[in-house]
Design an enzyme around this catalytic site. Structure first.
Site, PDB file in Angstrom:
ATOM      1  N   TYR A  58       0.853  -1.192   0.000  1.00 50.35           N
ATOM      2  CA  TYR A  58       0.000   0.000   0.000  1.00 50.35           C
ATOM      3  C   TYR A  58       0.894   1.250   0.000  1.00 50.35           C
ATOM      4  CZ  TYR A  58      -4.170   2.730   1.145  1.00 50.35           C
ATOM      5  OH  TYR A  58      -5.214   3.620   1.104  1.00 50.35           O
ATOM      6  N   VAL A 168     -17.383   1.820  -4.215  1.00 50.68           N
ATOM      7  CA  VAL A 168     -17.150   3.158  -4.783  1.00 50.68           C
ATOM      8  C   VAL A 168     -17.955   3.308  -6.070  1.00 50.68           C
ATOM      9  CG1 VAL A 168     -15.453   4.730  -5.788  1.00 50.68           C
ATOM     10  CG2 VAL A 168     -14.821   3.371  -3.796  1.00 50.68           C
ATOM     11  N   TYR A 253      -7.510   5.407  -9.251  1.00 48.57           N
ATOM     12  CA  TYR A 253      -7.573   5.473  -7.786  1.00 48.57           C
ATOM     13  C   TYR A 253      -7.439   4.108  -7.142  1.00 48.57           C
ATOM     14  CZ  TYR A 253     -12.472   3.965  -7.994  1.00 48.57           C
ATOM     15  OH  TYR A 253     -13.614   3.234  -8.202  1.00 48.57           O
ATOM     16  N   GLY A 254      -7.280   3.067  -7.929  1.00 44.18           N
ATOM     17  CA  GLY A 254      -7.086   1.719  -7.382  1.00 44.18           C
ATOM     18  C   GLY A 254      -6.452   0.863  -8.453  1.00 44.18           C
TER      19      GLY A 254
HETATM   20  N1  LIG Z   1      -7.354   5.909  -3.860  1.00 42.74           N
HETATM   21  C1  LIG Z   1      -8.162   5.998  -2.819  1.00 42.74           C
HETATM   22  O1  LIG Z   1      -8.039   6.901  -1.993  1.00 42.74           O
HETATM   23  C2  LIG Z   1      -9.236   4.981  -2.647  1.00 42.74           C
HETATM   24  C3  LIG Z   1     -10.264   5.185  -1.737  1.00 42.74           C
HETATM   25  C4  LIG Z   1     -11.293   4.222  -1.639  1.00 42.74           C
HETATM   26  C5  LIG Z   1     -11.234   3.084  -2.417  1.00 42.74           C
HETATM   27  N2  LIG Z   1     -10.165   2.913  -3.262  1.00 42.74           N
HETATM   28  C6  LIG Z   1     -10.061   1.736  -4.114  1.00 42.74           C
HETATM   29  O2  LIG Z   1     -11.270   1.574  -4.798  1.00 42.74           O
HETATM   30  C7  LIG Z   1     -11.366   0.231  -5.209  1.00 42.74           C
HETATM   31  C8  LIG Z   1     -12.770  -0.277  -4.916  1.00 42.74           C
HETATM   32  O3  LIG Z   1     -12.918  -0.386  -3.508  1.00 42.74           O
HETATM   33  P1  LIG Z   1     -14.307  -0.850  -2.884  1.00 42.74           P
HETATM   34  O4  LIG Z   1     -14.150  -0.930  -1.429  1.00 42.74           O
HETATM   35  O5  LIG Z   1     -15.371  -0.003  -3.460  1.00 42.74           O
HETATM   36  O6  LIG Z   1     -14.420  -2.301  -3.543  1.00 42.74           O
HETATM   37  P2  LIG Z   1     -15.398  -3.485  -3.105  1.00 42.74           P
HETATM   38  O7  LIG Z   1     -16.682  -2.947  -2.639  1.00 42.74           O
HETATM   39  O8  LIG Z   1     -14.628  -4.389  -2.224  1.00 42.74           O
HETATM   40  O9  LIG Z   1     -15.684  -4.202  -4.499  1.00 42.74           O
HETATM   41  C9  LIG Z   1     -14.669  -4.750  -5.274  1.00 42.74           C
HETATM   42  C10 LIG Z   1     -15.185  -4.762  -6.706  1.00 42.74           C
HETATM   43  O10 LIG Z   1     -14.108  -4.809  -7.601  1.00 42.74           O
HETATM   44  C11 LIG Z   1     -14.334  -5.767  -8.596  1.00 42.74           C
HETATM   45  N3  LIG Z   1     -13.038  -6.347  -8.936  1.00 42.74           N
HETATM   46  C12 LIG Z   1     -12.146  -6.919  -8.103  1.00 42.74           C
HETATM   47  N4  LIG Z   1     -11.049  -7.288  -8.789  1.00 42.74           N
HETATM   48  C13 LIG Z   1     -11.267  -6.952 -10.073  1.00 42.74           C
HETATM   49  C14 LIG Z   1     -10.510  -7.097 -11.252  1.00 42.74           C
HETATM   50  N5  LIG Z   1      -9.307  -7.694 -11.251  1.00 42.74           N
HETATM   51  N6  LIG Z   1     -11.044  -6.655 -12.412  1.00 42.74           N
HETATM   52  C15 LIG Z   1     -12.263  -6.081 -12.434  1.00 42.74           C
HETATM   53  N7  LIG Z   1     -13.037  -5.901 -11.335  1.00 42.74           N
HETATM   54  C16 LIG Z   1     -12.536  -6.343 -10.166  1.00 42.74           C
HETATM   55  C17 LIG Z   1     -15.270  -6.798  -7.971  1.00 42.74           C
HETATM   56  O11 LIG Z   1     -16.029  -7.359  -9.010  1.00 42.74           O
HETATM   57  P3  LIG Z   1     -16.874  -8.741  -8.862  1.00 42.74           P
HETATM   58  O12 LIG Z   1     -18.179  -8.325  -8.263  1.00 42.74           O
HETATM   59  O13 LIG Z   1     -16.952  -9.189 -10.273  1.00 42.74           O
HETATM   60  O14 LIG Z   1     -16.087  -9.646  -7.969  1.00 42.74           O
HETATM   61  C18 LIG Z   1     -16.111  -5.931  -7.038  1.00 42.74           C
HETATM   62  O15 LIG Z   1     -17.210  -5.383  -7.752  1.00 42.74           O
HETATM   63  C19 LIG Z   1     -10.247  -0.532  -4.495  1.00 42.74           C
HETATM   64  O16 LIG Z   1      -9.149  -0.641  -5.373  1.00 42.74           O
HETATM   65  C20 LIG Z   1      -9.883   0.418  -3.379  1.00 42.74           C
HETATM   66  O17 LIG Z   1      -8.575   0.237  -2.912  1.00 42.74           O
HETATM   67  C21 LIG Z   1      -9.185   3.841  -3.395  1.00 42.74           C
END
Ligand SMILES: NC(=O)c1ccc[n+]([C@@H]2O[C@H](COP(=O)([O-])OP(=O)(O)OC[C@H]3O[C@@H](n4cnc5c(N)ncnc54)[C@H](OP(=O)(O)O)[C@@H]3O)[C@@H](O)[C@H]2O)c1
Length: 358
Positions: A58, A168, A253-254
């Site tokens: 991270y 998100v 962002y991810g």
């Molecule tokens: N930069 C920042 O400050 C920040 C802040 C908040 C979140 N984030 C990032 O935002 C992202 C989403 O977070 P979240 O908590 O909203 O996620 P989440 O609710 O845990 O959901 C994960 C989602 O991502 C999909 N997914 C996982 N791996 C994938 C891949 N290889 N290819 C395509 N889709 C994939 C899954 O699809 P399926 O349903 O098909 O399994 C699921 O819909 C993460 O990367 C997190 O680290 C970043």
């Protein structure tokens, strides 16, 4: 009822695969110092980034041994440090483990009690469920900032996003609907398409059986879209960058596709140099921690309060998590990264008074 002397915490002894390095431990309940509150945690999510932290991949790495869960939780104020004002015992708060104010970060959230600087605690109303409240600070705020601040998407404009079924992603769809923004939503499973449409996603592209570039051109025109957000990276992120209009902007962002990868080539977003240069496309990152670092404490609190109010007014609905007791951490952590897993796993705590008295 008196605060117990010991509590349970989910602790990682070193960097590694989460289920290899995490252990349940008994630890003394911390004592708040001046300016701090002791929080009895009631619920805390397992975010992808929490697992990324444990893998040492991270944007920061804590000192190990470290309590897991670095992002957020909800709980009640159990005690206040000496001469500490502004919060009441019993008040319900969310901890913002990400720093809106300078100073040491909040310790891991996967434990029954933690101490936090009171400036990192945001009071939340009782009518938000534990599941909503413990997910309030990170994902809804990210959705709000990406759409309204970082990209400043205007009503009627297209916004392309990947992993649209993520928390998100779903919040971006709801916010976009509220603001009159049109969304193109990329998902990796055909099963997810109807759900995203029902949520209000205007267009859905399924990478399982559709060509992303061709579909974006069909929807937004041959030039492509001017604004996009991506949290998948790798090949999908590269395709999103290609689908941008000249002068268009992609905010990454991810990097979900990279999380379990070890081959360095799988950790990249291959960009077309020609397209970036001659079409002057912009690809840049967003990280909430850095945003908090640059926003004033007033701006940070204003944005957080805006999010809390949008959730309280049901403009934003945070998908309900799936509760797990700490004892079942291994199952919960495996589920967190299982494709098509549905609800996000959360750790919920039995009333620790009952537990410790019983
Ligand atoms: N930069 C920042 O400050 C920040 C802040 C908040 C979140 N984030 C990032 O935002 C992202 C989403 O977070 P979240 O908590 O909203 O996620 P989440 O609710 O845990 O959901 C994960 C989602 O991502 C999909 N997914 C996982 N791996 C994938 C891949 N290889 N290819 C395509 N889709 C994939 C899954 O699809 P399926 O349903 O098909 O399994 C699921 O819909 C993460 O990367 C997190 O680290 C970043």
């Amino acid at each position: 009822m008196p605060t117990p002397e010991s509590m349970r915490a989910l602790v990682a002894g070193k960097v590694g695969e989460p289920n290899d390095v995490l252990r349940l431990e008994s630890r003394p309940v911390p004592v708040p110092e001046a300016g701090q509150a002791l929080i009895r945690v009631t619920a805390t999510p397992i975010h992808a980034s929490d697992l990324h932290v444990l893998r040492g991949r991270y944007g920061f790495t804590p000192e190990f041994p470290a309590v897991g869960g670095n992002m957020e939780c909800v709980g009640r104020v159990e005690a206040l440090g000496p001469e500490t004002e502004g919060l009441k015992i019993g008040e319900r708060v969310v901890t913002m483990a990400i720093p809106p104010v300078p100073g040491p970060p909040v310790a891991g959230t996967w434990q029954e009690y933690l101490v936090a600087d009171t400036r990192r605690l945001l009071p939340v109303p009782d009518d938000l469920s534990d599941s909503e409240a413990c997910q309030l600070a990170v994902n809804p705020l990210t959705a709000l900032l990406l759409v309204t601040r970082v990209l400043d998407v205007q009503p009627g404009e297209w916004l392309l996003q990947t992993a649209a079924g993520s928390t998100v992603g779903r919040l971006v769809i709801q916010l976009a609907k509220h603001l009159g923004i049109r969304t193109i939503n990329v998902v990796r499973r055909r099963d997810a398409v109807d759900e995203i449409k029902a949520l209000g996603g205007d267009e859905v592209i399924c990478t399982e059986d559709e060509d992303l570039l061709r579909r974006v051109a069909e929807i937004a025109g041959r030039d492509g879209v001017r604004k996009a957000v991506d949290c998948v990276a790798g090949h999908v992120g590269a395709q999103v960058s290609q689908s941008l209009a000249p002068g268009g902007e992609l905010v990454v962002y991810g990097a979900l596709s990279t999380h379990r990868q070890t081959d360095p080539a799988a950790l990249t977003i291959p960009l077309s140099a020609r397209s970036v240069i001659y079409e002057t496309k912009v690809v840049r990152g967003f990280w909430l921690n850095r945003w908090f670092g640059s926003a004033s404490p007033q701006d940070a609190l204003r944005a957080l309060s805006e999010v809390r109010d949008l959730v309280a007014a049901s403009v934003l609905s945070i998908p309900e998590g799936r509760p797990f007791p700490l004892d079942d951490f291994s199952e919960a952590i495996t589920l967190a990264e299982t494709p098509a897993r549905g609800a996000k796993p959360l750790f919920v705590f039995a009333d620790s008074h009952d537990e410790h008295d019983g």
